[in-house]
Design a protein around this motif. Sequence first.
Motif, PDB file in Angstrom:
ATOM      1  N   LEU A 102      -8.939  -0.153  10.503  1.00 50.18           N
ATOM      2  CA  LEU A 102      -6.959   0.680  10.105  1.00 50.18           C
ATOM      3  C   LEU A 102      -6.929  -0.751   8.609  1.00 50.18           C
ATOM      4  CD1 LEU A 102      -3.735   1.781  10.132  1.00 50.18           C
ATOM      5  CD2 LEU A 102      -3.941  -0.617  11.791  1.00 50.18           C
ATOM      6  N   LEU A 103      -7.177  -1.433   8.357  1.00 45.44           N
ATOM      7  CA  LEU A 103      -7.255  -2.442   7.943  1.00 45.44           C
ATOM      8  C   LEU A 103      -7.286  -2.178   6.038  1.00 45.44           C
ATOM      9  CD1 LEU A 103      -7.304  -5.905   8.929  1.00 45.44           C
ATOM     10  CD2 LEU A 103      -5.214  -5.397   7.729  1.00 45.44           C
ATOM     11  N   LEU A 147       7.114   2.203  -6.689  1.00 41.56           N
ATOM     12  CA  LEU A 147       7.373   2.736  -5.224  1.00 41.56           C
ATOM     13  C   LEU A 147       7.838   3.526  -5.039  1.00 41.56           C
ATOM     14  CD1 LEU A 147       6.807  -1.006  -3.974  1.00 41.56           C
ATOM     15  CD2 LEU A 147       5.723   0.695  -3.518  1.00 41.56           C
ATOM     16  N   ALA A 156       5.105   8.657   6.755  1.00 43.20           N
ATOM     17  CA  ALA A 156       5.479   7.841   7.637  1.00 43.20           C
ATOM     18  C   ALA A 156       4.627   8.029   8.559  1.00 43.20           C
ATOM     19  CB  ALA A 156       6.341   6.726   8.260  1.00 43.20           C
ATOM     20  N   LEU A 182       8.641  10.228   2.897  1.00 45.01           N
ATOM     21  CA  LEU A 182       8.773   8.377   2.737  1.00 45.01           C
ATOM     22  C   LEU A 182       9.377   8.737   1.808  1.00 45.01           C
ATOM     23  CD1 LEU A 182       6.259   6.482   3.913  1.00 45.01           C
ATOM     24  CD2 LEU A 182       9.197   6.250   4.589  1.00 45.01           C
ATOM     25  N   HIS A 212       9.221   0.952   8.079  1.00 41.41           N
ATOM     26  CA  HIS A 212      10.306   1.022   8.377  1.00 41.41           C
ATOM     27  C   HIS A 212      10.422   0.294   9.911  1.00 41.41           C
ATOM     28  CE1 HIS A 212      15.204   0.286   8.774  1.00 41.41           C
ATOM     29  NE2 HIS A 212      14.983   0.474   9.517  1.00 41.41           N
ATOM     30  N   TYR A 216       6.613  -1.440  10.177  1.00 47.37           N
ATOM     31  CA  TYR A 216       7.077  -1.279   8.735  1.00 47.37           C
ATOM     32  C   TYR A 216       4.864  -2.351   8.042  1.00 47.37           C
ATOM     33  CZ  TYR A 216       8.437  -3.503   4.144  1.00 47.37           C
ATOM     34  OH  TYR A 216       8.580  -3.693   2.850  1.00 47.37           O
ATOM     35  N   CYS A 217       5.326  -1.840   6.946  1.00 49.68           N
ATOM     36  CA  CYS A 217       3.904  -2.059   6.075  1.00 49.68           C
ATOM     37  C   CYS A 217       3.093  -3.390   6.423  1.00 49.68           C
ATOM     38  CB  CYS A 217       4.023  -1.744   5.124  1.00 49.68           C
ATOM     39  SG  CYS A 217       2.006  -2.674   4.314  1.00 49.68           S
ATOM     40  N   VAL A 218       1.806  -3.441   6.917  1.00 49.43           N
ATOM     41  CA  VAL A 218       2.250  -5.331   7.377  1.00 49.43           C
ATOM     42  C   VAL A 218       1.389  -5.555   6.110  1.00 49.43           C
ATOM     43  CG1 VAL A 218      -0.238  -5.135   8.311  1.00 49.43           C
ATOM     44  CG2 VAL A 218       1.027  -6.921   9.505  1.00 49.43           C
ATOM     45  N   GLY A 219       1.202  -5.101   5.534  1.00 46.49           N
ATOM     46  CA  GLY A 219       0.225  -6.080   3.614  1.00 46.49           C
ATOM     47  C   GLY A 219       1.125  -5.310   2.877  1.00 46.49           C
TER      48      GLY A 219
HETATM   49  C1  HEM Z   1       1.023  -0.029  -2.342  1.00 47.79           C
HETATM   50  C2  HEM Z   1       0.658  -0.203  -1.068  1.00 47.79           C
HETATM   51  C3  HEM Z   1       1.061   0.309   0.194  1.00 47.79           C
HETATM   52  C4  HEM Z   1       2.033   1.108   1.178  1.00 47.79           C
HETATM   53  C5  HEM Z   1       2.595   1.976  -0.020  1.00 47.79           C
HETATM   54  C6  HEM Z   1       1.900   1.303   2.263  1.00 47.79           C
HETATM   55  C7  HEM Z   1       2.807   1.952   2.952  1.00 47.79           C
HETATM   56  C8  HEM Z   1       2.961   1.832   4.656  1.00 47.79           C
HETATM   57  C9  HEM Z   1       3.439   2.910   5.082  1.00 47.79           C
HETATM   58  C10 HEM Z   1       4.490   3.499   4.596  1.00 47.79           C
HETATM   59  C11 HEM Z   1       3.366   2.648   6.659  1.00 47.79           C
HETATM   60  C12 HEM Z   1       3.466   2.881   7.251  1.00 47.79           C
HETATM   61  C13 HEM Z   1       4.619   2.280   8.624  1.00 47.79           C
HETATM   62  C14 HEM Z   1       6.185   2.647   8.835  1.00 47.79           C
HETATM   63  O1  HEM Z   1       5.321   4.196   9.255  1.00 47.79           O
HETATM   64  O2  HEM Z   1       7.369   2.607   9.275  1.00 47.79           O
HETATM   65  C15 HEM Z   1       1.855   1.503   6.605  1.00 47.79           C
HETATM   66  C16 HEM Z   1       1.662   0.627   7.994  1.00 47.79           C
HETATM   67  C17 HEM Z   1       0.510  -0.320   7.643  1.00 47.79           C
HETATM   68  N1  HEM Z   1      -0.159  -0.807   6.335  1.00 47.79           N
HETATM   69 FE1  HEM Z   1       0.709  -0.598   4.594  1.00 47.79          FE
HETATM   70  N2  HEM Z   1       0.702   0.304   2.526  1.00 47.79           N
HETATM   71  C18 HEM Z   1       0.133  -0.380   1.791  1.00 47.79           C
HETATM   72  C19 HEM Z   1      -0.969  -1.581   1.101  1.00 47.79           C
HETATM   73  C20 HEM Z   1      -1.433  -1.689   2.528  1.00 47.79           C
HETATM   74  C21 HEM Z   1      -2.122  -2.978   2.372  1.00 47.79           C
HETATM   75  C22 HEM Z   1      -2.573  -3.255   1.066  1.00 47.79           C
HETATM   76  C23 HEM Z   1      -2.818  -3.248   3.548  1.00 47.79           C
HETATM   77  C24 HEM Z   1      -3.339  -4.200   4.268  1.00 47.79           C
HETATM   78  C25 HEM Z   1      -4.683  -4.874   3.626  1.00 47.79           C
HETATM   79  C26 HEM Z   1      -1.447  -2.905   4.630  1.00 47.79           C
HETATM   80  C27 HEM Z   1      -1.885  -2.291   5.934  1.00 47.79           C
HETATM   81  C28 HEM Z   1      -0.967  -1.614   6.704  1.00 47.79           C
HETATM   82  C29 HEM Z   1      -1.418  -1.599   8.574  1.00 47.79           C
HETATM   83  C30 HEM Z   1      -2.283  -2.393   8.823  1.00 47.79           C
HETATM   84  C31 HEM Z   1      -0.063  -0.394   9.168  1.00 47.79           C
HETATM   85  C32 HEM Z   1       0.012  -0.426  10.078  1.00 47.79           C
HETATM   86  C33 HEM Z   1       1.681  -1.235  10.982  1.00 47.79           C
HETATM   87  C34 HEM Z   1       1.671  -0.904  12.176  1.00 47.79           C
HETATM   88  O3  HEM Z   1       1.410   0.396  12.829  1.00 47.79           O
HETATM   89  O4  HEM Z   1       2.397  -0.988  12.765  1.00 47.79           O
HETATM   90  N3  HEM Z   1      -0.958  -1.557   3.643  1.00 47.79           N
HETATM   91  N4  HEM Z   1       1.682   1.214   5.421  1.00 47.79           N
END
Ligand code: HEM
Length: 272
Positions: A102-103, A147, A156, A182, A212, A216-219
Amino acid sequence: MAAHPQADLMHDYAYPLPMGVLCELLGVPLPDRDVFHHWVEARMSNDPARIMQSAPALLAYLRQLVDGKREAPGEDLLTDLVHASDEEGSLTPQELVSTTFLLLVAGHETTVNLIGNGTLALLQHPRQLDALRTDRSLMPAAIEELLRYEGPVNTASLRYTTEPVEIGGVLIPAHQAVAVALTSANRDDLQFPDPTRLDITRATTGHIAFGHGIHYCVGARLARMEAEIAFSALLDRFPDTRLACEADALSWHGTMFRGLRALPVHLTRAQP
Ligand code: HEM
């Protein structure tokens, strides 16, 4: 890139940087990085044959990487996840591998597209680019606006209604999957006046490019940091970057993600 007057900013810059960061984060040894990158790229492609070929190899590699961290712990996130699984029992062995996967999925293409979409938006708005070039304190606000304006993730993680919900006069019944748009919400004119205008000084509070609530994105912090480093380095090293084709000729891809297939640019190196 510096050796050539022209580059494909996606292939030469936007793709390698977040992959390098993820490899550092997970502790992928240096000699393995090229083949690892190749598998991840193939797995994330839309080509079923490439996916079928790469998925087992990637999975086997991740399992082997996990076993390696068990034997020789490192200073990396994967070692911490192995510890959480083995010592604290908070992840099953299956969850350990799928969390790592996933990461990779969530942390790569997303950041790649922030760098690509953001660079294109700036190149298409020379006054905004000039303002950013001369006043770097605008960078954090610029990244939030990029963004919002051209976010890398269209929808999302799926939500499910537990009861009927009415939104904007539309009734969504109970027990339905909901894909939250989004990129559309980020151009809602009730929240952002004149939403189709790029303005790196505007108030962007409330954009939902990172989602949200509990998922919310952990990264998000890492992604913002990578974007700041990527845009700053590009402005420092190649202050006169220009598009090498008409913007209309660029090709976009993605359903969940939104990004460019290629971004040809002319580069002029900064004078030492
Ligand atoms: C510009 C870069 C990024 C954007 C725009 C982004 C956007 C998002 C979005 C929209 C979600 C879903 C949130 C939701 O449904 O409420 C998400 C989840 C997640 N993101 Fe990111 N992300 C980015 C970079 C990263 C990075 C660098 C990492 C880790 C190295 C990461 C790890 C995750 C993980 C593990 C989730 C799942 C969280 C969960 O379900 O609890 N993301 N991200």
